[in-house]
Design an enzyme around this catalytic site. Structure first.
Site, short mmCIF file in Angstrom:
data_model
loop_
_atom_site.label_atom_id
_atom_site.label_comp_id
_atom_site.label_asym_id
_atom_site.label_seq_id
_atom_site.Cartn_x
_atom_site.Cartn_y
_atom_site.Cartn_z
N HIS A 178 -2.55 43.75 67.59
CA HIS A 178 -3.23 42.65 66.90
C HIS A 178 -2.92 41.27 67.45
CE1 HIS A 178 -3.15 46.00 63.98
NE2 HIS A 178 -4.41 45.65 63.84
N CYS A 214 19.78 53.95 50.41
CA CYS A 214 20.24 54.09 49.02
C CYS A 214 20.69 55.54 48.80
CB CYS A 214 19.11 53.75 48.07
SG CYS A 214 19.67 53.70 46.35
N TYR A 246 26.85 56.36 41.37
CA TYR A 246 27.03 56.52 42.82
C TYR A 246 28.21 57.42 43.18
CZ TYR A 246 23.41 53.04 43.03
OH TYR A 246 22.21 52.38 42.86
N HIS A 306 -12.74 49.32 61.29
CA HIS A 306 -11.42 49.04 61.88
C HIS A 306 -11.02 50.09 62.92
CE1 HIS A 306 -6.82 49.03 61.42
NE2 HIS A 306 -7.14 48.03 62.21
N ARG A 326 16.17 47.53 46.30
CA ARG A 326 16.81 48.25 45.22
C ARG A 326 17.59 47.22 44.39
NH1 ARG A 326 17.97 50.05 41.02
NH2 ARG A 326 18.83 52.12 40.60
#
Ligand code: HEM
Ligand code: MTE
Length: 467
Positions: A65, A186, A323, A40, A139
């Site tokens: 590609h 997140c 959180y 490759h 998540r």
């Protein structure tokens, strides 16, 4: 035409190394590219990132590609075709609430399978400004709900407005489609680094709990005004969101944002039904999710079932008892979640995506790459990079368009090229500066917190330079 054997995605997913053979798919065709891996032009390591799954999201990162000769070359390695997707067994039949979860790309780095939490390979994260949907970090706190788009309704309600129940076609046709390019991050991004100071509770995210997409949907503002809610409200008001995913006790995932942000035309809060021009994938909230730009990902509620204007923040566990940030002196015996505000806008953040820790890089010119982002729409105005642990610094080149002032919702990708000498041991460091001249702290110890959130210290990557 030759008849090919049929394979399921799961069978293809078992072929992920030269020992087990390297299989990939393109469209509905299956290829065994084991013998091509070492040939490759982009390197064996790159092909292996896609092993066991679809090539398309990876080829979206590298336009090289999209040439006919690449597909011709691939065709020589065809060994089969994908069999039509079978419906998963019902959760009730297996006793496993996660059996209905959607298929995922095996190239994702999984932090937890049930519920599913995964990040893209770090070295691909910043290769392109928009993250392909299949590689966007996921998540989930709970099983992915199966939503029938035909019977889906979004409820909108609260004191001072009339209650609405919107079907998907109504949401799409009654409100103008608004598009926003926004990064979601997140609160636990880079938690793994913080836990090296002292253990923390939570998933060990590396630097990939962050991704960027172009979101399309109705503005939350337009929907609220349509329901009769006013542009401004006296006193404290919030807009609460509920998902269709619920815990064993029936409590839905939920979160809220302040009313002012929800109705502000400048805040660009969306009820999104499109992600990068496609309908929302199931993992990312099909058919409708909230996208709150500039704010911690936890408030961008997926599989949205209800929007409620309320004098109080969301009663959800994830708004009230998770959180939130705490001092390094707070432990699980002393933590009182009522004493800290819920995280909304996130602090300035950056990370190095290339090279990876422990890499041996060739001598000559080294290219260091990464991302930088700040909350609240604050633009990243500079990224500093050091190759010697922070003793001396250079300024990285920022890529991408200039965002509108105060609406810098998306990350910037950056790059630094520097000469490196054979045999050197480098400690590469990056730190970003946002439009308010906020900077990242130099280490994690002073910002350590028991949940491992808000982990935004300088990112450090050690590599050696080959002789
Ligand atoms: C370059 C084929 C998978 C990354 C190329 C080229 C070919 C090729 C023929 C040279 C194109 C040209 O210069 O005209 C393939 C095939 C694949 C595959 C058949 C799968 C079986 C991947 C994957 C990645 C990747 C999964 C990334 C994760 C690259 C890169 C280059 C490249 C970065 C450019 C190398 C350079 O120009 O220095 N590939 N590729 N490839 N490929 Fe792939
Ligand atoms: N919404 C619902 N309904 N359920 C969830 O578990 N997770 C939240 C948020 N919205 C969650 C949710 C968290 S913590 C984050 S970081 C983002 O979704 C992640 O969005 P993504 O999976 O599309 O990346």
């Amino acid at each position: 035409a030759p008849r090919y054997p049929r394979y399921t995605r799961e069978e293809v997913g078992r072929h992920r190394s030269p020992q087990d053979r390297v299989w990939v798919t393109h469209g509905t065709d299956v290829f065994d590219v084991t013998d091509f891996v070492e040939l490759h032009p982009g390197g064996a390591d790159k092909i292996l990132l896609a092993a066991g799954g679809a090539l398309e999201p990876f080829w979206a990162l590298y336009a090289v590609h999209s040439q006919p000769h690449v597909l011709e070359l691939l065709r020589e390695y065809k060994v089969g075709e994908l069999s039509p997707e079978e419906a998963p067994p019902a959760a009730a039949a297996t006793g496993d609430p996660f059996t209905g979860d959607p298929p995922r790309h095996p190239g994702l780095r999984v932090n937890s399978q049930k519920p599913f939490n995964a990040e893209p390979p770090a070295e691909l994260l910043a290769e392109r400004f928009l993250t392909p949907n299949e590689l966007f970090f996921t998540r989930n706190h709970l099983p992915v709900p199966a939503v029938d788009p035909g019977s889906y309704r979004l409820r909108v309600e609260g004191p001072g407005g009339r209650a609405l129940s919107l079907s998907l076609p109504e949401l799409r046709s009654r409100f103008p489609k608004h598009e926003v390019t926004a990064t979601l991050q997140c609160a636990g991004n880079r938690r793994a680094e913080m836990s090296q100071v002292r253990p923390v509770k939570g998933l060990p995210w590396d630097i990939g709990a962050i991704s960027t997409a172009r979101w399309g949907g109705a503005r939350l503002r337009d929907v609220l005004l349509h329901a009769g809610f006013e542009e401004q409200r006296e006193g404290e008001w919030h807009v609460c969101f509920e998902g269709l995913d619920a815990d064993a006790g029936g409590a839905p995932y939920g979160a809220s944002i302040p009313y002012g942000r929800a109705v502000s035309p400048a805040a660009d809060v969306l009820l999104a039904y499109e992600m990068n021009g496609e309908e929302l994938p199931r993992d990312h909230g099909f058919p409708v999710r909230v996208v709150v730009p500039g704010v911690v990902g936890a408030r961008s509620v997926k599989w949205l079932r209800r929007v409620a204007v309320s004098p109080a923040e969301s009663p959800s566990h994830w708004q009230q008892n998770d959180y939130k940030g705490f001092s390094p002196c707070v432990d699980w015996d002393t933590v009182d979640y009522k004493t800290a505000p819920a995280i909304q806008e996130l602090p300035v953040q950056s990370a190095i995506t290339h090279p990876r820790p422990g890499a041996a890089v060739p001598a000559g010119e080294l290219t260091v790459k990464g991302y930088a982002w700040s909350g609240g729409g604050r633009p990243v105005v500079r990224v500093d990079v050091s190759l010697d642990g922070g003793r001396t610094w250079r300024v990285a080149r920022l890529a991408g368009e200039q965002p509108p002032p105060e609406r810098a919702w998306a990350w910037v990708l950056w790059e630094l090229r520097a000469p490196v000498a054979a045999g050197a041991e480098l400690e590469i460091v990056c730190k970003a500066v946002d439009g308010s001249y906020n900077v990242q702290p130099d280490s994690h110890a002073p910002i350590w917190n028991l949940r491992g959130v808000l982990s935004n210290a300088w990112h450090r990557v050690r590599v050696s330079v080959r002789d």
